[in-house]
Structure formats: structure tokens, C-alpha cells
Design a protein around this motif. Structure first.
Motif, short mmCIF file in Angstrom:
data_model
loop_
_atom_site.label_atom_id
_atom_site.label_comp_id
_atom_site.label_asym_id
_atom_site.label_seq_id
_atom_site.Cartn_x
_atom_site.Cartn_y
_atom_site.Cartn_z
N ASN A 226 16.62 -4.08 49.33
CA ASN A 226 16.23 -5.46 49.04
C ASN A 226 16.55 -6.41 50.18
O ASN A 226 16.22 -7.59 50.12
N ILE A 227 17.18 -5.92 51.24
CA ILE A 227 17.53 -6.76 52.38
C ILE A 227 16.27 -7.04 53.20
O ILE A 227 15.45 -6.15 53.45
N SER A 228 16.14 -8.27 53.67
CA SER A 228 14.96 -8.67 54.44
C SER A 228 15.35 -9.19 55.82
O SER A 228 16.54 -9.31 56.14
N ASN A 229 14.35 -9.54 56.62
CA ASN A 229 14.60 -10.06 57.96
C ASN A 229 15.43 -11.35 57.94
O ASN A 229 16.23 -11.59 58.85
N GLU A 230 15.22 -12.19 56.92
CA GLU A 230 15.93 -13.47 56.86
C GLU A 230 17.43 -13.27 56.77
O GLU A 230 18.21 -13.97 57.44
N ALA A 231 17.87 -12.31 55.97
CA ALA A 231 19.30 -12.05 55.82
C ALA A 231 19.89 -11.49 57.11
O ALA A 231 20.99 -11.88 57.53
N VAL A 232 19.16 -10.59 57.76
CA VAL A 232 19.65 -10.02 59.03
C VAL A 232 19.73 -11.11 60.09
O VAL A 232 20.70 -11.17 60.87
N PHE A 233 18.73 -11.98 60.14
CA PHE A 233 18.75 -13.10 61.09
C PHE A 233 19.99 -13.96 60.88
O PHE A 233 20.66 -14.37 61.84
N GLU A 234 20.32 -14.26 59.64
CA GLU A 234 21.47 -15.12 59.35
C GLU A 234 22.77 -14.44 59.78
O GLU A 234 23.67 -15.09 60.31
N VAL A 235 22.89 -13.13 59.54
CA VAL A 235 24.11 -12.42 59.92
C VAL A 235 24.29 -12.41 61.44
O VAL A 235 25.37 -12.74 61.94
N THR A 254 11.99 -5.51 59.70
CA THR A 254 11.01 -5.19 60.74
C THR A 254 11.44 -5.64 62.12
O THR A 254 10.83 -5.24 63.11
N CYS A 255 12.48 -6.49 62.24
CA CYS A 255 12.96 -6.90 63.55
C CYS A 255 14.35 -7.51 63.42
O CYS A 255 14.79 -7.86 62.32
N GLU A 261 11.03 -18.06 64.31
CA GLU A 261 9.61 -18.24 64.58
C GLU A 261 9.04 -17.04 65.32
O GLU A 261 9.61 -16.56 66.30
N ALA A 262 7.93 -16.56 64.87
CA ALA A 262 7.33 -15.36 65.47
C ALA A 262 6.96 -15.60 66.93
O ALA A 262 7.04 -14.69 67.76
N SER A 263 6.57 -16.83 67.27
CA SER A 263 6.15 -17.10 68.64
C SER A 263 7.30 -17.09 69.62
O SER A 263 7.08 -17.01 70.84
N LEU A 264 8.54 -17.20 69.12
CA LEU A 264 9.70 -17.24 70.00
C LEU A 264 10.49 -15.94 69.99
O LEU A 264 11.55 -15.85 70.58
N GLN A 265 10.00 -14.94 69.30
CA GLN A 265 10.78 -13.73 69.13
C GLN A 265 11.02 -12.99 70.44
O GLN A 265 11.99 -12.25 70.56
N LEU A 266 10.17 -13.18 71.42
CA LEU A 266 10.32 -12.41 72.65
C LEU A 266 11.23 -13.09 73.68
O LEU A 266 11.55 -12.50 74.69
N SER A 267 11.64 -14.31 73.41
CA SER A 267 12.53 -15.01 74.34
C SER A 267 13.78 -15.44 73.61
O SER A 267 13.73 -16.33 72.77
N PRO A 268 14.93 -14.83 73.88
CA PRO A 268 16.16 -15.19 73.20
C PRO A 268 16.46 -16.68 73.34
O PRO A 268 16.26 -17.28 74.41
N LEU A 269 16.91 -17.27 72.27
CA LEU A 269 17.15 -18.71 72.20
C LEU A 269 18.23 -19.12 73.18
O LEU A 269 19.37 -18.69 73.10
N HIS A 270 17.85 -20.01 74.16
CA HIS A 270 18.78 -20.54 75.15
C HIS A 270 19.56 -19.44 75.86
O HIS A 270 20.73 -19.62 76.19
N GLY A 271 18.93 -18.31 76.07
CA GLY A 271 19.60 -17.24 76.80
C GLY A 271 20.62 -16.47 75.98
O GLY A 271 21.33 -15.62 76.52
N GLN A 272 20.72 -16.74 74.66
CA GLN A 272 21.69 -16.03 73.83
C GLN A 272 21.26 -14.58 73.63
O GLN A 272 20.08 -14.26 73.61
N GLN A 273 22.27 -13.72 73.44
CA GLN A 273 22.01 -12.30 73.20
C GLN A 273 22.86 -11.82 72.04
O GLN A 273 23.96 -12.33 71.79
N ILE A 274 22.36 -10.85 71.35
CA ILE A 274 23.11 -10.23 70.25
C ILE A 274 24.00 -9.14 70.83
O ILE A 274 23.54 -8.32 71.64
N SER A 275 25.25 -9.13 70.42
CA SER A 275 26.23 -8.22 71.03
C SER A 275 26.28 -6.84 70.39
O SER A 275 27.24 -6.10 70.58
#
Length: 493
Positions: A226-235, A254-255, A261-275
């Protein structure tokens, strides 16, 4: 005063009881009513008092008639357990006195201490540290001392919940609320949350984790579909230290990105990266090339990536993976049937970092793809090519000459692999420890003897469904005494 103490203890016990009942679903925690006419003592140490109901503190055999602690009879009156010295040995339950009641009997003061109550706090904390989450919550219901010890922050670096029927959202909410009492709205000590197999977990539960656990490093929600992209994004947005994420079986995901926003998915926000270093997306059937491209661009620190049975992935996705995640050491593409030789050419760009590769049942892979991996990944230790029917002795020869440190190899169900390929492996990869040749129809005793003679460290050999003589198997056993041989030959024992 006794009544006030009883009221205080009862209310505290009620709080821990609700937490325990939320976590231990299907377990009966209903307290039994205490007998009204039981005499108790006032001057006992608080550590021996129960919160709500008297409960067995220790079960021990009655060894002699000298045991004189009172036990409760079925009608609620006290009886002397040593009334008959000739009675056979029986099991006696030492009952903690009910808190808040009192008597002035001096004799009872020395007999109402359970042995475990004599242990110092640091010893009990060490014992509690080995208990699972649900058992730790149950311990908090025993008495005030255990309540304080069970909720010691040092015991709550991890929460592990299991059970298909468990109301996981509610359990997480109650636990985090209790752990946030000292630091409002934040659990600074909680770094690991494992709720694998809790099918009732939803985005609401992960929302609580994201908001209350900023120090989270390890999250496993395998099988929580039942977990979706929105929950993963928040975590991943609220837990910047997250390193280990297991989403296997979460078919709606799925990602993984830092932008909604789908249009910004390919560019990390302000250079941030997931560790994140470890990511398991096994059985995420909805994952496609664009999703993996987004994951790769936002998670450049990945070292372990498992994509088993992500059947929509193609060679194009692997190009972006090698481009953005150059540090990958372990990669599993098992049952990704659209991945072929061009995909392995992109994987080969990982070069010296790659240690583990699984392409089991990727039927489009042939000697060409294996040659790319062998040439550019000389430090490869593990290769699973089971079911790659296009693999032949030629490709196995390239692998043996280029990857001499290979430790584990699975080429089961590769009908074109024969004794010639095994002889090259035995010559160049003498450190092999695990080899699977299951259902390799062209393998005979000659290839096995070459392996046994040169690979003395062999620990596991699978030759099930192979036409191998008992003599060849005995030869392997003589030369590789520590080797476990899995076979289907009834003549060999």
C-alpha cells in the motif's frame, strides 16, 4: 496514601498496556480481576509492585517444606505452600503483591521478592536490549521499575514490527508518541524501523516516521504494497541520513526523488542528493526506465542495488545507472528479461567497483555481454548467470582469464557449458568456493575432476540433474573434503 499510590500506578500501567495491545495483535492482554480479600503489605520496595494486577513473577519448583511464601488459592484466600512436607514437588507461582494495599506482617517482607527483582538496573537493561519490540512493550506493564527501564531511550534505537494482521499505522503512531515525550515531536534515538510483512501499513504510517524520526538511517517496508511514491518522497525528504531502504514488493513505487513534480524529477532540487547506499526494489513491477533514471540521478551514492523481477526495465535504464552511480558494488538484474548484451556493456562501465552481479534468467544475454563484464570488471567475485542459455564455454573462458579472483559462479541451466569451460575455470580461478552446474547437460566427470584437482577451497558443488558418475563425485569428495555436494545420483552416498 495507599489508595493514591494504587491510582497512580494503575493509570501508568494503563498507558503502557495500550501500547502493548496495539503492537501485539492477536495476543490476549486482558488483565484478570484481583481477589478482593487478599492481604498485602505497605512497606514493600516499589520495584516489587505491579501496575494493575498481580502476575506471576517467577515459576519455580517447590523443593522442600521450608518454602513458606503465601500463594493464592482458587477462592482468593492465602494458603501456606508448606503445609505438608510429604507432598510431591509441584510448581509454585510466586505472586507479586497488588500495589497500594498493606499489612504489617514482618514474615512476608522477606519472601515477596522475585529473583529477577534482585538484578541491578544495568543487567536488566542488557536483558531488555535483546527483546523484540512487542515483548519490550509487554515488559513495561509489569511494574513501575520495569516501566521506567523498558522505556529507556537506549533501548529504542530500533523498532521492529511483524504480522500481516498488525495495525502497523496505529502501532507506529503510539510508539513514536511515547518516545517523543522527552523531546516533543521528535525521536532523536530512533535510527531503524523495520515493518516488513505488515500488509496494513499505509502512507499514513510512513508520514509519522518521516515527521518524528529525523535521524532515521535504516527503513524496511518489504511486502507493504500500500506504500506509494508520496510516502517515499516524504521519508527521503525529511530523513537526510537515510542509508538503507528496502522497498521490495511495494508494487506502487515507481521512483525515488526529492521533487514531486514530474518535470523536475531529473534535476535534484538545489543540488541536493539522497544519501541512500542500499536500495532493494525487488518485485517493484511498475518500475520503468524513466523511474530508474530518476533514482540514479538522485541517489549517486548507491553501492548496493537490487532490481530482481523489475520486468519493465531495458538496456536504456542501465546506461543512466552507470552514468550517475559509479560506486555500485552489488547489482542484481535477475529476471529482467528485457536486459541484454548492450545493457551489460553499460554495466561494465562500473569497472573496478563491481563485485557482485546477478543476471539470472536474462535470456537475451550471451557470451558478448559476459565478455564486456569480464574485460572491464576484473575484481568481480560473484556471478549468477543461471538460465542464460546463450552462454557457452567461450564466454566462460573469457571470464576465467579476466576474473581470477572469482569466488562464486552459477551457470545452472546453461546447456552450452561443458567440460571445456570448467577446465578453463579450474586453471585460472583456483579460489572458487561455490559452483552451481545444475541441469548442465553437457557436463561430465572430466570437468568435475579438473575442478576438484585445482580448486581445493571448494565448499559447495551443485550437480543436480547432471549426468555425472558416482566415481567422479567420489573423486571430488576425496580432493575437497569440506565440499558439500548436491546431486541427484542415487548410487553416490
Amino acid at each position: 496514601m495507599g489508595a493514591n499510590n494504587a491510582k497512580q500506578y494503575g493509570s501508568e500501567g494503563k498507558g503502557s498496556s495500550s501500547i502493548s495491545s496495539d503492537i501485539s495483535s492477536g495476543t490476549d492482554h486482558t488483565p484478570t480481576k484481583a481477589p478482593k480479600n487478599v492481604a498485602t503489605t505497605e512497606g514493600l520496595d516499589p520495584s516489587t509492585r505491579t501496575l494493575s494486577t498481580p502476575s506471576p513473577g517467577l515459576i519455580l519448583p517447590s523443593k522442600s517444606s521450608s518454602l513458606s511464601s503465601p500463594a493464592l488459592s482458587s477462592n482468593g484466600h492465602e494458603t501456606n505452600s508448606s503445609s505438608s512436607s510429604s507432598a510431591p514437588a509441584e510448581t509454585v507461582a510466586v505472586i507479586h503483591p497488588q500495589p497500594g494495599t498493606h499489612t504489617r506482617s514482618r514474615q512476608s517482607k522477606s519472601h515477596h521478592h522475585a529473583f529477577i527483582d534482585l538484578l541491578p538496573d544495568h543487567t536488566l537493561l542488557q536483558i531488555f536490549s535483546h527483546l523484540p519490540t512487542n515483548q519490550l512493550c509487554r515488559c513495561a506493564r509489569v511494574c513501575r521499575r520495569w516501566y521506567n527501564l523498558a522505556w529507556d531511550p537506549r533501548l529504542w534505537g530500533a523498532i521492529r514490527l511483524t504480522g500481516e494482521l498488525l495495525h502497523a499505522d496505529r502501532a507506529i503512531r503510539v510508539l513514536t508518541h511515547r518516545l517523543c515525550q522527552d523531546t516533543p515531536n521528535i525521536c532523536l534515538t530512533l535510527e531503524t524501523v523495520v515493518v516488513s510483512g505488515c500488509k496494513r501499513l499505509t502512507d499514513r504510517g510512513l508520514h509519522v516516521v518521516a515527521q518524528c524520526c529525523p535521524e532515521l538511517r535504516h527503513l524496511e517496508v518489504a511486502g507493504c504494497y500500500n506504500i506509494s511514491n508520496e510516502a517515499v518522497f516524504e521519508v527521503v525528504s525529511c530523513c537526510p541520513n537515510l542509508e538503507h531502504l528496502n522497498l521490495s514488493g511495494c508494487s506502487k513505487v515507481t521512483c525515488i526523488s526529492l521533487t514531486q513534480e514530474a518535470s523536475l524529477q531529473l534535476s535534484p532540487l538545489h543540488g541536493q542528493q539522497i544519501s541512500i547506499h542500499f536500495l532493494d526494489m525487488t518485485d517493484c513491477f511498475s518500475l520503468e526506465d524513466e523511474g530508474l533514471r530518476t533514482i540514479a540521478s538522485h541517489c549517486p551514492r548507491l553501492t548496493h542495488l537490487y532490481l530482481r523481477r523489475c520486468t519493465r526495465l531495458t538496456d536504456e535504464a542501465l546506461r543512466h545507472l552507470a552514468l550517475h552511480c559509479p560506486s555500485i558494488r552489488e547489482l542484481s538484474l535477475s529476471d529482467c528479461r528485457l536486459v541484454g548484451d548492450f545493457g551489460l556493456r553499460e554495466v561494465a562501465r562500473l569497472e573496478g567497483c563491481l563485485r557482485y552481479l546477478s543476471v539470472a534468467h536474462c535470456t537475451r544475454i550471451t557470451d558478448v555481454g559476459i565478455r564486456y563484464v569480464a574485460r572491464y570488471c576484473p575484481r568481480l567475485r560473484y556471478l549468477n548467470a543461471r538460465g542464460c542459455e546463450g552462454l557457452t564455454d567461450h564466454g566462460l573462458g573469457h571470464l576465467a582469464r579476466s576474473c581470477p579472483k572469482l569466488k562464486s559462479l552459477d551457470v545452472g541451466k546453461c546447456p552450452l557449458v561443458s567440460d571445456s569451460g570448467l577446465e578453463q575455470l579450474a586453471m585460472y580461478c583456483q579460489g572458487l568456493r561455490r559452483v552451481s552446474l545444475r541441469a548442465c547437460e553437457s557436463v561430465t566427470g572430466r570437468g568435475l575432476k579438473a575442478l576438484a584437482a585445482n580448486c581445493c577451497e571448494l565448499q559447495l558443488l551443485n550437480v543436480q540433474e547432471c549426468e555425472v558418475s558416482p566415481e567422479a563425485l567420489r573423486f571430488v569428495r576425496r580432493h575437497c573434503r569440506r565440499c558439500v555436494i548436491e546431486h541427484t545420483n542415487p548410487a553416490f552416498y
